[in-house]
Design an enzyme around this catalytic site. Structure first.
Site, short mmCIF file in Angstrom:
data_model
loop_
_atom_site.label_atom_id
_atom_site.label_comp_id
_atom_site.label_asym_id
_atom_site.label_seq_id
_atom_site.Cartn_x
_atom_site.Cartn_y
_atom_site.Cartn_z
N HIS A 124 126.87 -14.98 -20.42
CA HIS A 124 125.53 -15.42 -20.82
C HIS A 124 124.95 -16.20 -19.64
O HIS A 124 125.69 -16.80 -18.86
CB HIS A 124 125.69 -16.33 -22.04
CG HIS A 124 124.42 -16.73 -22.71
ND1 HIS A 124 123.63 -17.74 -22.23
CD2 HIS A 124 123.83 -16.29 -23.86
CE1 HIS A 124 122.59 -17.90 -23.06
NE2 HIS A 124 122.68 -17.04 -24.04
N ASP A 201 133.78 -20.32 -22.79
CA ASP A 201 132.53 -20.41 -23.55
C ASP A 201 132.77 -19.76 -24.91
O ASP A 201 132.84 -18.54 -25.01
CB ASP A 201 131.43 -19.70 -22.74
CG ASP A 201 130.19 -19.40 -23.57
OD1 ASP A 201 130.14 -19.76 -24.77
OD2 ASP A 201 129.26 -18.79 -23.01
N GLN A 204 130.13 -17.66 -29.10
CA GLN A 204 130.16 -16.50 -30.01
C GLN A 204 131.51 -16.32 -30.67
O GLN A 204 131.66 -15.46 -31.54
CB GLN A 204 129.79 -15.22 -29.24
CG GLN A 204 128.41 -15.21 -28.66
CD GLN A 204 127.32 -15.21 -29.73
OE1 GLN A 204 127.56 -14.84 -30.88
NE2 GLN A 204 126.14 -15.65 -29.36
N LYS A 227 125.38 -21.73 -34.13
CA LYS A 227 125.88 -20.35 -34.26
C LYS A 227 127.00 -20.26 -35.29
O LYS A 227 127.44 -19.18 -35.64
CB LYS A 227 126.35 -19.83 -32.90
CG LYS A 227 125.19 -19.66 -31.90
CD LYS A 227 125.62 -18.86 -30.71
CE LYS A 227 124.68 -19.01 -29.53
NZ LYS A 227 123.41 -18.30 -29.70
N CYS A 365 119.76 -12.81 -22.90
CA CYS A 365 120.15 -13.83 -21.91
C CYS A 365 121.40 -13.40 -21.15
O CYS A 365 122.26 -14.23 -20.83
CB CYS A 365 120.34 -15.20 -22.55
SG CYS A 365 118.83 -15.89 -23.19
#
Lengths: 407, 150
Positions: A124, A201, A204, A227, A365
């Site tokens: 991202h 990261d 998600q 999220k 993104c």
């Protein structure tokens, strides 16, 4: 593992009752942000109607309650991520801020010109740009591990780029544009074998799969509350205690200090050293409610339901003439990205919207991912625990309508 | 649902599938690039201005149905017009697509561009329709920076 009753789950999300363009809302833009259960909405309201006060200072009851609620979420977050110590949990605005924090407060003082930072081609923008800024500041170089046509990380390519000059590795756990689940445990092991710290990261990953930072053995891990059914503007950075201890503060201000004089300021202990200013207390309380909600359902039960949905949606979409799925990794979570011959994703998105179906269209993104596949954009349906097979059937019917209009 | 048919009229779909005046223009006296950073649409508009007349105009790029059709219809409309006429048409078009759906607009003044008026009903798509036009005006003004819709 318990089987979830999705009809019951849906009742927890008030927004799912609304209509869009006179059709029942079908929300398939969960990778952008998830909807919020009543438990989270109530937690925010209860906090503001019962306990609102600034934390860590007042001697009055409300401040005590607010502080306890805030710090309790640190413990909930520790448990959620499988960290050993709650002081390894730093509250941030979200994954973007977490990565910027690590780039500036950990990596920047440790880098010299010519050092290398290794990321992947499926990141991202928030796991690209902070490192580019850092490279400009230090003269370090950004290296990008390639991905395959299926959207999997090219492991050999990653290993080739992981060399003596590599000083930091930052990788996505689950790709927002492709859905790929990276084999983070083995990737971290490869980096650690060379003494290179790793940030993951998890923006998600957190809503979809179980996370255990001690098992993965990463040094930093980040998630965004919104999220994972929580409010916007709150996220978590996990940092290994020894690394947090040796880091300089990210921002200066209140709360991150023990004492201040014009001659010398003594910084607070971790994690408070990284939480300058009055934090997002209400958002933190909401995040706690969200993580508890996920725990109540069971992340494995959520994952099983979403996996079934993704498998079903993939089968259905593959039958549509002219559709190509972007991202066909063996291990995927939550995301179905596709392009339709002769129809731009924006037009797909507008027509689906008229059917009450919210999807994301664009580059998500992740422009380098789009460039890798030679496309400007995709249509992305992304799933959450409250989505159903019936909703996917309606998505398929709406895609028929797209093809009908553009035939 | 009538709204969708209003947006994706036959004329628009025809221009999307077979864009007119598509491809670079070697004799161009001015050109500009445009981008919609939100969706990744990119466009280049080429102008050949002789005296005060747009002798030729072409475009290239990749975009959605609305932006492609708008660009294609724009080139058909502006070819042979004076710069002053082009400015008037720009203003008229811009006012139409950015107006509130409740207000009356003079569609007659727009000629075949009137098919794009349905975009008013879709606020998220107004930028798609206007990208080519802003890029055209930058090409007329001799601006070299890429125009963006943001």
């Amino acid at each position: 593992m318990k089987q979830l009753d999705i009809d019951l789950v849906r009742k927890d999300f008030p927004i799912l009752g609304r209509r869009v363009h006179e059709k029942p809302l079908i929300y398939l833009d969960n990778a952008a942000t998830s909807q919020k259960p009543t438990a989270v909405i109530d937690a925010l309201r209860d906090y503001y109607t019962q306990s609102n006060a600034n934390i860590h200072r007042g001697v009055h009851l409300l401040s005590e309650e607010a502080t306890a609620a805030y710090e309790n979420v640190r413990e909930i977050s520790r448990d959620f991520l499988g960290a050993s110590e709650s002081r390894e949990i730093v509250f941030v605005r979200g994954t973007t801020e977490a990565i910027n924090l690590v780039a500036q407060a950990y990596a920047r003082p440790r880098l010299q010109a010519g050092d290398e930072i290794l990321i992947s081609h499926m990141e991202h923008h928030s796991n690209i740009v902070p490192w580019q800024i850092l490279c400009q500041q230090t003269g370090a170089l950004l290296r990008v591990a390639p991905i395959t046509d299926e959207g999997e990380l090219d492991i050999a390519g990653f290993e080739q780029l992981l060399g003596p000059k590599t000083k930091f590795v930052s990788l996505v756990h689950v790709s927002n544009a492709l859905g790929t689940i990276n084999p983070v445990k083995s990737l971290v092991a490869k980096a650690k074998a060379q003494g290179v710290p790793v940030l993951l990261d998890g923006a998600q990953a957190a809503p979809h799969i179980a996370i255990d930072v001690q098992d993965i053995d990463c040094d930093f891990y980040t998630l965004s509350g919104h999220k994972v059914y929580g409010p916007t503007g709150i996220g978590v950075l996990y940092g290994r205690e020894s690394l947090l201890e040796e880091m300089e503060p990210y921002q200066g201000g209140g709360e991150m200090i023990l004492s201040v004089s014009f001659e010398k300021t003594t910084y607070n202990k971790i994690p408070h050293k990284f939480e300058a200013g009055t934090p997002n207390i209400a958002g933190t309380v909401g995040l706690g409610a969200a993580l508890q909600y996920v725990n109540l359902m069971g992340i494995d039960s959520i994952a099983a339901h979403e996996h079934e949905l993704l498998t079903y949606a993939t089968e259905q979409v593959q039958q549509v003439p002219g559709i190509k799925i972007i991202g066909t990794a063996r291990e995927k979570a939550g995301v179905l990205s596709f392009v339709l011959d002769g129809v731009h994703p924006h037009d797909v998105g507008t027509i689906l919207d008229q059917e009450g179906i919210a999807v994301r269209t664009g580059h998500h993104c992740a422009q380098p991912v789009m460039d890798r596949f030679g496309i400007p954009a995709t249509t992305r349906a992304s799933f959450a625990v409250y989505n159903t097979r019936a909703e996917i059937d309606r998505l398929m019917a709406a895609l028929d309508r797209v093809r009908d209009i553009f035939s | 649902m009538s709204d969708l048919r209003e947006l994706y009229q036959e004329v628009i779909l025809d221009h999307t599938k077979r864009p007119r005046n598509f491809g670079p223009l070697e004799e161009a006296t001015g050109r500009a690039n445009g981008a919609n950073p939100l969706c990744g649409d990119v466009i280049a508009v080429y102008l050949e201005v002789v005296g005060d007349t747009v002798k030729n105009i072409r475009f290239a790029g990749a975009g959605c149905a609305i932006s492609t059709a708008s660009a294609s219809l724009m080139t058909e409309t502006l070819k042979g017009k004076t710069i002053e006429e082009a400015q008037v048409i720009f203003d008229c078009f811009h006012d139409t697509v950015t107006s509130s759906p409740d207000t009356e607009v003079d569609l007659a003044g727009l000629g075949k561009l009137a098919v794009l008026a349905g975009v008013r009903e879709f606020p998220m798509r107004v930028k798609c329709a206007s990208l080519a036009w802003h890029t055209m005006r930058a090409a007329l003004d001799g601006e070299n920076d890429t125009v963006t819709t943001e």
